[in-house]
Design a protein around this motif. Structure first.
Motif, short mmCIF file in Angstrom:
data_model
loop_
_atom_site.label_atom_id
_atom_site.label_comp_id
_atom_site.label_asym_id
_atom_site.label_seq_id
_atom_site.Cartn_x
_atom_site.Cartn_y
_atom_site.Cartn_z
N UNK A 287 18.82 -14.20 1.77
CA UNK A 287 19.11 -12.82 2.21
C UNK A 287 17.99 -11.88 1.79
N UNK A 288 17.64 -11.92 0.52
CA UNK A 288 16.61 -10.97 0.06
C UNK A 288 15.20 -11.46 0.38
N UNK A 289 15.05 -12.73 0.70
CA UNK A 289 13.74 -13.15 1.22
C UNK A 289 13.54 -12.59 2.63
N UNK A 290 14.61 -12.52 3.39
CA UNK A 290 14.52 -11.88 4.71
C UNK A 290 14.25 -10.39 4.55
N UNK A 291 14.83 -9.78 3.52
CA UNK A 291 14.57 -8.36 3.26
C UNK A 291 13.09 -8.13 2.95
N UNK A 292 12.53 -9.00 2.10
CA UNK A 292 11.09 -8.90 1.79
C UNK A 292 10.26 -9.15 3.04
N UNK A 293 10.69 -10.11 3.85
CA UNK A 293 9.98 -10.40 5.10
C UNK A 293 10.04 -9.23 6.06
N UNK A 294 11.15 -8.49 6.06
CA UNK A 294 11.26 -7.31 6.92
C UNK A 294 10.23 -6.26 6.54
N UNK A 295 9.99 -6.11 5.25
CA UNK A 295 8.96 -5.18 4.77
C UNK A 295 7.58 -5.67 5.23
N UNK A 296 7.35 -6.96 5.11
CA UNK A 296 6.08 -7.54 5.55
C UNK A 296 5.89 -7.36 7.05
N UNK A 297 6.94 -7.55 7.82
CA UNK A 297 6.86 -7.37 9.28
C UNK A 297 6.49 -5.93 9.63
N UNK A 298 7.03 -4.99 8.87
CA UNK A 298 6.70 -3.58 9.11
C UNK A 298 5.22 -3.33 8.88
N UNK A 299 4.68 -3.91 7.81
CA UNK A 299 3.25 -3.76 7.53
C UNK A 299 2.41 -4.38 8.64
N UNK A 300 2.77 -5.58 9.04
CA UNK A 300 2.02 -6.27 10.10
C UNK A 300 2.04 -5.48 11.41
N UNK A 301 3.21 -4.95 11.75
CA UNK A 301 3.34 -4.19 13.00
C UNK A 301 2.42 -2.99 13.01
N UNK A 302 2.31 -2.31 11.87
CA UNK A 302 1.43 -1.15 11.77
C UNK A 302 -0.03 -1.53 11.93
N UNK A 303 -0.34 -2.81 11.71
CA UNK A 303 -1.72 -3.31 11.84
C UNK A 303 -1.94 -4.04 13.16
N UNK B 228 0.82 -1.21 0.00
CA UNK B 228 0.00 0.00 0.00
C UNK B 228 0.86 1.26 0.00
N UNK B 229 0.35 2.31 -0.57
CA UNK B 229 1.04 3.59 -0.53
C UNK B 229 0.93 4.19 0.87
N UNK B 230 1.95 4.95 1.26
CA UNK B 230 1.90 5.64 2.55
C UNK B 230 2.37 4.82 3.73
N UNK B 231 3.01 3.68 3.47
CA UNK B 231 3.54 2.86 4.56
C UNK B 231 4.97 3.32 4.87
N UNK B 232 5.26 3.66 6.12
CA UNK B 232 6.63 4.05 6.46
C UNK B 232 7.60 2.90 6.28
N UNK B 233 8.73 3.17 5.63
CA UNK B 233 9.71 2.12 5.38
C UNK B 233 11.09 2.74 5.22
N UNK B 234 12.05 2.23 5.97
CA UNK B 234 13.43 2.69 5.86
C UNK B 234 14.37 1.49 5.72
N UNK B 235 15.55 1.74 5.19
CA UNK B 235 16.56 0.68 5.06
C UNK B 235 17.00 0.18 6.42
N UNK B 236 16.95 1.04 7.42
CA UNK B 236 17.37 0.65 8.77
C UNK B 236 16.56 -0.53 9.30
N UNK C 274 19.75 -1.68 0.08
CA UNK C 274 19.57 -0.36 -0.53
C UNK C 274 18.19 -0.33 -1.16
N UNK C 275 17.42 0.69 -0.84
CA UNK C 275 16.09 0.86 -1.44
C UNK C 275 16.27 1.63 -2.73
N UNK C 276 15.99 0.98 -3.86
CA UNK C 276 16.25 1.58 -5.17
C UNK C 276 15.01 2.19 -5.83
N UNK C 277 13.83 1.81 -5.38
CA UNK C 277 12.62 2.38 -5.98
C UNK C 277 11.43 2.13 -5.06
#
Length: 390
Positions: A139-155, A22-30, A57-60
């Motif tokens: 490695x990058x599956x964990x990166x994708x999972x980190x993004x998913x965890x951020x979404x879940x936490x916000x919910x 979704x648009x508007x979800x906070x996300x940082x490389x940290x 690195x977040x490229x887009x």
């Protein structure tokens, strides 16, 4: 919501492209890098983890700390690439590079994808297979999972993992007040085990296996709390959420089994000892008196904690290697060594946590209005109220 990964173990980088956030979800490389660091830890890990210091690195797809709704591209560079630029380069082979560059891997290793992948894609050089089939891809599956965890936490959905068995040593159940406490206890253990006595025995078992030129596997557990009831579906086999989670966990390198709730233990019990009785209270709405089914009924969440366990086999590359056959000469040989982890179970717990988080987040995004983060949160909260009053 979906993602693809690309890259080889000794290539220049690993990449994942995530679509459907979704648009508007906070996300940082940290936030992503924190998860990548967790994956690299654990007693029994080999020298590769000393070489690579994974940073995303977040490229887009992200601007000023918020998702745009467009695909998010994440890149993790391989530090070891500088030693492999000619061997793994994308340019055509140059005869001037000498005989060393011509040398092919024709000896498939037991327990790896080498021979089967060579047969499938016609690769006489097994490096074309092992570079992609390597667990480095997680490695990058964990990166994708980190993004998913951020979404879940916000919910309002939390997820954590820990190790419950290594090399036949089983941890005793340790009480924890919250998933945050479970995660803290797990992070403070070199083997991500909550039971300190079992932890010591597990570490010794790992050291003993390494000393003997061998490897050992184990069992990891992932728990998620806060999932609303009714996520997933019963109407088609491929929409059952527990099935999707099982497939995701089984897709992790070296995983050979999955169970949800009491899992295989259900085969030994009577029905009255397996199914979870339903209750209702004004404060909680509908809930189960027990959670033997691990938060699922009929392919859908029940609102109880999601509990998933995965079995990881011992890593197949050994210092006392197994026998195989050279595909060119057809002569037997003793398999070569590509890496030296004696146990990767603690790291695998982080990977399992990531893939479960992804499936939960993906199911929520698919089921509720999710073009924007604020409307997704509002839609989910409205559904929670509806379910409580149903």
């Amino acid at each position: 919501m979906r993602y693809l990964t690309a890259g080889e173990s000794h290539g220049p980088q690993l990449t994942t492209i995530i679509e459907g956030l979704p648009a508007g979800m906070p996300l940082t490389a940290e936030a992503i890098n924190k998860e990548l660091s967790r994956r690299q830890k654990g007693h029994g890990r080999g020298r590769r983890m000393q070489i690579e210091k994974d940073q995303a690195q977040i490229k887009s797809g992200v601007r000023h700390g918020y998702t745009l709704g467009s695909p998010v591209a994440l890149v993790v560079e391989n530090n070891d690439w500088k030693h492999w630029t000619k061997i793994m380069g994308s340019e055509p082979f140059d005869e001037a590079d000498g005989e060393e560059m011509k040398r092919q891997i024709t000896r498939p290793r037991p327990g790896h994808a080498d021979l089967n992948g060579g047969l499938k894609y016609g690769h006489r050089d097994m490096r074309n297979v092992l570079e992609r089939s390597s667990a480095r891809e997680t490695t990058v599956r964990v990166a994708a999972g980190a993004v998913a965890k951020q979404l879940l936490k916000l919910l309002g959905i939390e997820i954590a993992s820990h190790v419950i068995e290594i090399g036949g040593i089983k941890a005793e159940h340790v009480e924890f007040e919250s998933l945050a406490q479970l995660q803290e206890l797990s992070e403070n253990s070199p083997v991500r085990c909550l039971d300190q006595e079992a932890e010591k025995k597990m570490m010794q078992a790992i050291d003993d296996a390494k000393a003997n030129g061998d490897s050992i596997g184990g069992v990891v557990e992932v728990i998620a709390e806060g999932m609303p009831a009714g996520v997933g579906s019963y109407v088609h086999w491929d929409r059952k959420l527990d099935a999707k989670i099982a497939a995701a966990v089984m897709s992790i390198n070296a995983f050979k089994g999955v169970e949800i709730g009491i899992g295989f233990e259900a085969a030994e019990r009577f029905g009255s000892e397996v199914h979870d009785e339903i209750a209702w209270s004004e404060e909680r709405g509908y809930y189960r008196k027990t959670n033997r089914l691990g938060g699922f009924e009929g392919g859908m969440t029940t609102g109880m904690p999601v509990v998933v366990r995965g079995v990881m086999k011992p890593i197949p590359t050994l210092y006392k290697p197994l026998e195989s056959v050279d595909i060119d000469t057809k002569e037997p040989f003793t398999a070569s060594i590509e890496r030296s982890d004696s146990c990767a179970v603690p790291a695998a717990a982080v990977v399992a946590e990531a893939v479960v988080a992804w499936e939960l987040a993906s199911a929520i995004v698919d089921q509720f209005y999710s073009d924007r983060m604020d409307t997704l949160a509002a839609s989910l909260e409205e559904f929670r109220r509806y379910a409580k009053e149903f």
